[in-house]
Design an enzyme around this catalytic site. Sequence first.
Site, PDB file in Angstrom:
ATOM      1  N   SER A 143      -2.021  -9.366   0.790  1.00  0.00           N
ATOM      2  CA  SER A 143      -2.612  -8.516   1.828  1.00  0.00           C
ATOM      3  C   SER A 143      -3.991  -8.042   1.383  1.00  0.00           C
ATOM      4  O   SER A 143      -4.219  -7.810   0.194  1.00  0.00           O
ATOM      5  CB  SER A 143      -1.737  -7.291   2.092  1.00  0.00           C
ATOM      6  OG  SER A 143      -2.378  -6.395   2.993  1.00  0.00           O
ATOM      7  N   TYR A 156       2.186   0.633  -0.646  1.00  0.00           N
ATOM      8  CA  TYR A 156       2.175  -0.702  -0.045  1.00  0.00           C
ATOM      9  C   TYR A 156       1.155  -1.592  -0.762  1.00  0.00           C
ATOM     10  O   TYR A 156       1.474  -2.714  -1.170  1.00  0.00           O
ATOM     11  CB  TYR A 156       1.839  -0.605   1.440  1.00  0.00           C
ATOM     12  CG  TYR A 156       1.681  -1.942   2.125  1.00  0.00           C
ATOM     13  CD1 TYR A 156       2.786  -2.756   2.352  1.00  0.00           C
ATOM     14  CD2 TYR A 156       0.428  -2.390   2.550  1.00  0.00           C
ATOM     15  CE1 TYR A 156       2.647  -3.990   2.977  1.00  0.00           C
ATOM     16  CE2 TYR A 156       0.280  -3.616   3.176  1.00  0.00           C
ATOM     17  CZ  TYR A 156       1.396  -4.415   3.383  1.00  0.00           C
ATOM     18  OH  TYR A 156       1.250  -5.633   3.998  1.00  0.00           O
TER      19      TYR A 156
END
Length: 246
Positions: A143, A156
Site C-alpha cells: 500500500s 495499518y
Amino acid sequence: MQKQVSDKVIAITGAGSGIGKAIAIELAKYGARVVIGSRTEASLTEVAQLIKDSGGEVVQVVTDVKKKQDLLQLVDAAVNTYGRLDVMINNAGVAHISRIDELEVDQWDDMIDSNLKGVLYGMAAAIPVFKKQQAGHIINIVSTSGLKIVPTQGVYAGTKNAVRTLTEAFRQESDGTIRITGISPGYVKTNLVNTVKDEEKRQQVLQAMERLGLAPVAVANAVIYAISQPVDIEVGDIVIRPSAQD
C-alpha cells in the site's frame, strides 16, 4: 503478455471482491488457471461463475488468511488440481483507521493477523512448492499508506511496511529461482473501506476514494506486467496510484 501468462497456475487470496476479484478475472482472461480464496463462500462462487461464464478456468477454496491451514489448503488445491503452482498472490487485507492513542487494540490485532501474518502464512504455504519446482513467483499487495505516513493510519501503514520489508528481505535471500514482487496501490475503489468502523472516518475515506480512486483493474494490470516478465527478470517493486493523489 498474454502468452507469458497463459496456462500459469495462480493462487489469489482476498479474491472475493475488490482488487483480488479484478486480479482473478483479468488473469483468467489472459488464460491463467486461477485458484481463488476468500473468507466468504458466496462471493467466491460469484467470482468463479463470472470467470467460468467467460470461458476461464477456476478453482475456489474458502480461505481465511488468519489460519495457516487455510493457506495450505489453497496451495494444495492448486497442486492437486493442476500439478503445480506458478504464482502466489497475497492480496487479502483489512484496514482500520484510528489514532494510536485511541488504543483500538482489537483492530490492531486484526490488521496484524490479516495484513502481516496472513502474508507470511501465504508465503510459507507456497515456498516449499516453489523450492521443489525450482521456480515460482510471490506477489505481495502492499500500500502507498506505508510510503506516506498520515495520522489515523499508523498501525495499518505499519503492517504494510512490515510486508514491504519482508518482501525485500526475501528478494535478497532468494537465489533467483523464486521471484518476489511488492505492489503498492494508492486509492482504489474497493470495499476495503467497509472495515473502517468509525463512520466519520469511513465517510472521509469514501469521499477520497470516489474522488481519486483507480478501478481495481489497474492493479490487476500491474500484476500481469510483473508475472509476464522472462524468468531472468524480477520486478521488485511497483507503486500504482492516481496521478492526482498526494
